[in-house]
Design an enzyme around this catalytic site. Structure first.
Site, PDB file in Angstrom:
ATOM      1  N   SER A 119      35.182  12.149  39.823  1.00  0.00           N
ATOM      2  CA  SER A 119      34.052  13.083  39.803  1.00  0.00           C
ATOM      3  C   SER A 119      32.752  12.380  40.128  1.00  0.00           C
ATOM      4  O   SER A 119      31.747  13.033  40.364  1.00  0.00           O
ATOM      5  CB  SER A 119      33.954  13.750  38.437  1.00  0.00           C
ATOM      6  OG  SER A 119      33.767  12.767  37.446  1.00  0.00           O
ATOM      7  N   HIS A 140      37.554  15.914  45.412  1.00  0.00           N
ATOM      8  CA  HIS A 140      37.067  16.263  44.072  1.00  0.00           C
ATOM      9  C   HIS A 140      37.300  17.743  43.792  1.00  0.00           C
ATOM     10  O   HIS A 140      36.563  18.601  44.275  1.00  0.00           O
ATOM     11  CB  HIS A 140      35.570  15.900  43.962  1.00  0.00           C
ATOM     12  CG  HIS A 140      34.995  16.145  42.612  1.00  0.00           C
ATOM     13  ND1 HIS A 140      33.666  16.413  42.405  1.00  0.00           N
ATOM     14  CD2 HIS A 140      35.575  16.175  41.386  1.00  0.00           C
ATOM     15  CE1 HIS A 140      33.465  16.601  41.111  1.00  0.00           C
ATOM     16  NE2 HIS A 140      34.592  16.458  40.479  1.00  0.00           N
ATOM     17  N   GLU A 152      35.275  19.144  46.932  1.00  0.00           N
ATOM     18  CA  GLU A 152      34.342  18.263  47.639  1.00  0.00           C
ATOM     19  C   GLU A 152      35.187  17.192  48.332  1.00  0.00           C
ATOM     20  O   GLU A 152      35.997  16.526  47.679  1.00  0.00           O
ATOM     21  CB  GLU A 152      33.405  17.550  46.652  1.00  0.00           C
ATOM     22  CG  GLU A 152      32.191  18.324  46.245  1.00  0.00           C
ATOM     23  CD  GLU A 152      31.260  17.493  45.365  1.00  0.00           C
ATOM     24  OE1 GLU A 152      30.090  17.342  45.745  1.00  0.00           O
ATOM     25  OE2 GLU A 152      31.687  17.008  44.310  1.00  0.00           O
ATOM     26  N   ASN A 190      28.067  17.013  40.956  1.00  0.00           N
ATOM     27  CA  ASN A 190      27.582  16.463  39.687  1.00  0.00           C
ATOM     28  C   ASN A 190      26.147  15.965  39.745  1.00  0.00           C
ATOM     29  O   ASN A 190      25.495  15.829  38.718  1.00  0.00           O
ATOM     30  CB  ASN A 190      28.535  15.379  39.197  1.00  0.00           C
ATOM     31  CG  ASN A 190      29.753  16.015  38.548  1.00  0.00           C
ATOM     32  OD1 ASN A 190      29.623  17.026  37.850  1.00  0.00           O
ATOM     33  ND2 ASN A 190      30.923  15.462  38.791  1.00  0.00           N
TER      34      ASN A 190
HETATM   35  N1  CAA Z   1      43.737  27.238  34.184  1.00  0.00           N
HETATM   36  C1  CAA Z   1      44.116  28.228  35.004  1.00  0.00           C
HETATM   37  N2  CAA Z   1      43.564  29.446  35.018  1.00  0.00           N
HETATM   38  C2  CAA Z   1      42.586  29.684  34.138  1.00  0.00           C
HETATM   39  C3  CAA Z   1      42.131  28.703  33.231  1.00  0.00           C
HETATM   40  C4  CAA Z   1      42.762  27.433  33.275  1.00  0.00           C
HETATM   41  N3  CAA Z   1      42.380  26.437  32.476  1.00  0.00           N
HETATM   42  N4  CAA Z   1      41.137  29.237  32.492  1.00  0.00           N
HETATM   43  C5  CAA Z   1      40.971  30.498  32.914  1.00  0.00           C
HETATM   44  N5  CAA Z   1      41.842  30.767  33.903  1.00  0.00           N
HETATM   45  C6  CAA Z   1      41.973  32.012  34.649  1.00  0.00           C
HETATM   46  C7  CAA Z   1      42.485  33.090  33.745  1.00  0.00           C
HETATM   47  O1  CAA Z   1      43.896  33.123  33.756  1.00  0.00           O
HETATM   48  C8  CAA Z   1      41.895  34.327  34.363  1.00  0.00           C
HETATM   49  O2  CAA Z   1      42.673  34.743  35.459  1.00  0.00           O
HETATM   50  P1  CAA Z   1      42.928  36.289  35.696  1.00  0.00           P
HETATM   51  O3  CAA Z   1      41.630  36.995  35.503  1.00  0.00           O
HETATM   52  O4  CAA Z   1      43.390  36.308  37.100  1.00  0.00           O
HETATM   53  O5  CAA Z   1      43.923  36.639  34.704  1.00  0.00           O
HETATM   54  C9  CAA Z   1      40.576  33.853  34.987  1.00  0.00           C
HETATM   55  O6  CAA Z   1      40.677  32.426  35.068  1.00  0.00           O
HETATM   56  C10 CAA Z   1      39.418  34.236  34.115  1.00  0.00           C
HETATM   57  O7  CAA Z   1      39.667  33.715  32.824  1.00  0.00           O
HETATM   58  P2  CAA Z   1      39.182  34.399  31.493  1.00  0.00           P
HETATM   59  O8  CAA Z   1      39.139  35.885  31.676  1.00  0.00           O
HETATM   60  O9  CAA Z   1      40.017  33.859  30.368  1.00  0.00           O
HETATM   61  O10 CAA Z   1      37.755  33.823  31.214  1.00  0.00           O
HETATM   62  P3  CAA Z   1      36.481  33.842  32.105  1.00  0.00           P
HETATM   63  O11 CAA Z   1      36.322  35.103  32.861  1.00  0.00           O
HETATM   64  O12 CAA Z   1      35.409  33.421  31.176  1.00  0.00           O
HETATM   65  O13 CAA Z   1      36.699  32.683  33.166  1.00  0.00           O
HETATM   66  C11 CAA Z   1      36.399  30.450  33.810  1.00  0.00           C
HETATM   67  C12 CAA Z   1      37.014  31.383  32.785  1.00  0.00           C
HETATM   68  C13 CAA Z   1      37.056  30.656  35.169  1.00  0.00           C
HETATM   69  C14 CAA Z   1      36.681  29.048  33.316  1.00  0.00           C
HETATM   70  C15 CAA Z   1      34.859  30.763  33.918  1.00  0.00           C
HETATM   71  O14 CAA Z   1      34.300  30.754  32.646  1.00  0.00           O
HETATM   72  C16 CAA Z   1      34.120  29.793  34.799  1.00  0.00           C
HETATM   73  O15 CAA Z   1      34.113  29.900  36.006  1.00  0.00           O
HETATM   74  N6  CAA Z   1      33.447  28.808  34.151  1.00  0.00           N
HETATM   75  C17 CAA Z   1      32.726  27.775  34.865  1.00  0.00           C
HETATM   76  C18 CAA Z   1      33.703  26.719  35.308  1.00  0.00           C
HETATM   77  C19 CAA Z   1      33.033  25.612  36.045  1.00  0.00           C
HETATM   78  O16 CAA Z   1      31.832  25.574  36.254  1.00  0.00           O
HETATM   79  N7  CAA Z   1      33.843  24.647  36.459  1.00  0.00           N
HETATM   80  C20 CAA Z   1      33.345  23.467  37.100  1.00  0.00           C
HETATM   81  C21 CAA Z   1      33.190  22.418  36.071  1.00  0.00           C
HETATM   82  S1  CAA Z   1      32.540  20.965  36.755  1.00  0.00           S
HETATM   83  C22 CAA Z   1      33.854  20.174  37.376  1.00  0.00           C
HETATM   84  O17 CAA Z   1      34.974  20.535  37.264  1.00  0.00           O
HETATM   85  C23 CAA Z   1      33.540  18.947  38.114  1.00  0.00           C
HETATM   86  C24 CAA Z   1      33.266  17.732  37.354  1.00  0.00           C
HETATM   87  O18 CAA Z   1      33.373  16.690  37.967  1.00  0.00           O
HETATM   88  C25 CAA Z   1      32.783  17.679  35.972  1.00  0.00           C
END
Ligand code: CAA
Length: 284
Positions: A119, A140, A152, A190
């Site tokens: 990351s 990434h 990325e 990031n």
């Molecule tokens: N694995 C697989 N699928 C998942 C999951 C997981 N861990 N968590 C949630 N989902 C799926 C669910 O199954 C659901 O799918 P369906 O609607 O098709 O059934 C969908 O995602 C939505 O989930 P929820 O309804 O439970 O919850 P939500 O609407 O709040 O969405 C989320 C969850 C997708 C995580 C959303 O909150 C989100 O987009 N959050 C931001 C995530 C983000 O910013 N990620 C980047 C982080 S930074 C990074 O990764 C890089 C780094 O280097 C740090």
């Protein structure tokens, strides 16, 4: 170059998501970790995830069985000799990553591409541990990998155009949107995300607003799916701190100094969701 067989290294959340996405896109996946119990657990996570998709009518039972059959678990890293691409997704530790890439360099035939899901660690430095820096690239993925459409694609200093094109194309075939990025601290994701999270922590630290209030402002005011503090817990506070340190060290600019409250939480073992306690408390 057609990439059909992929070794994914690392049984954590990212490795599990990458293995699932690659197998769902018809690739044969060799999934390696030093800990077989961890990788068995990861396989269960994938299986549960696919079951949900079957229950929701998005996947047939046959398709699920076929995806799972394409994932082969292995404790033997030597099997990397038979793949087209290795995607490393182990802990964010430069010494461990360079040691692993050196080992892979010795195992894999010269045409094999070595990708890292780091990351924020420099791709160029990881590539320099091998005799094939032109075959090393950053991929990434974002967490949760099956849901987030972005990858990325980070070019190291020596990454060849041929390798870049192959990985860009593969990312599309995995159903993702690849974005080209150069190798600078934090890449793009990031470099922008972590200072926002760090600033949210400063806002709490300085008593401007509560944790819930900060998250509500960003969710309802900016339409973010998660508030920055909820997201920090989701990513892991230790990961957030480590990325801020890399930005601070890499740019030597005080605007990237990690918030003391972030340090304090990490030192106390509050790491977010994975430890059950971060800015919020988690029951399981
Ligand atoms: N694995 C697989 N699928 C998942 C999951 C997981 N861990 N968590 C949630 N989902 C799926 C669910 O199954 C659901 O799918 P369906 O609607 O098709 O059934 C969908 O995602 C939505 O989930 P929820 O309804 O439970 O919850 P939500 O609407 O709040 O969405 C989320 C969850 C997708 C995580 C959303 O909150 C989100 O987009 N959050 C931001 C995530 C983000 O910013 N990620 C980047 C982080 S930074 C990074 O990764 C890089 C780094 O280097 C740090």
């Amino acid at each position: 170059m057609s990439i059909q067989t992929i070794m994914v290294i690392g049984a954590g959340q990212m490795g599990s998501g990458i293995a699932q996405v690659a197998a769902s896109a018809g690739r044969r996946v060799l999934w390696h970790d030093l800990s077989m119990p961890l990788i068995d657990k990861g396989m269960l996570v994938i299986s549960n995830q696919l079951d949900r998709n079957v229950a929701k009518g998005r996947l047939t039972e046959e398709a699920k069985v076929s995806i799972l059959s394409r994932i082969q678990l292995t404790g033997a890293i030597e099997e990397a000799a038979q793949v087209d691409l290795v995607i490393e997704a182990i802990s964010e530790n430069m010494a461990w990553k360079t040691a692993l890439f050196q080992k892979l360099d010795g195992i894999c035939p010269s045409h094999v591409i070595l990708a890292t899901n780091t990351s924020s660690l420099p791709i160029t430095e990881i590539a320099a541990a091998t005799t094939r820096p032109s075959q090393v690239i950053g991929m990434h993925f974002m967490n949760p990998v099956p849901v987030m459409p972005l990858i990325e694609i980070i070019r190291g200093l020596e990454t060849s155009q041929h390798v870049f094109d192959a990985i860009f194309q593969l990312s599309k075939e995995l159903g993702k949107t690849p974005v080209e990025v150069q190798d600078f601290p934090g890449f793009v994701s990031n470099r922008i995300l972590m200072p926002m999270i760090n600033e949210a922590i400063f806002t709490v630290y300085e008593g401007v607003a509560t944790v819930e209030a900060v998250d509500t402002v960003m969710k309802l005011g900016m339409n973010h799916p998660m508030g920055p503090l909820e997201l920090a817990d989701f990513i892991g506070l230790d990961t957030c701190l480590s990325i801020m340190e890399i930005l601070h060290e890499g740019f030597k600019d005080s605007k990237y100094r990690p918030c003391p409250l972030l340090r304090k939480y990490v030192k106390s073992g509050r790491l977010g969701r994975k430890s059950g306690q971060g800015f919020y408390t988690y029951s399981s």
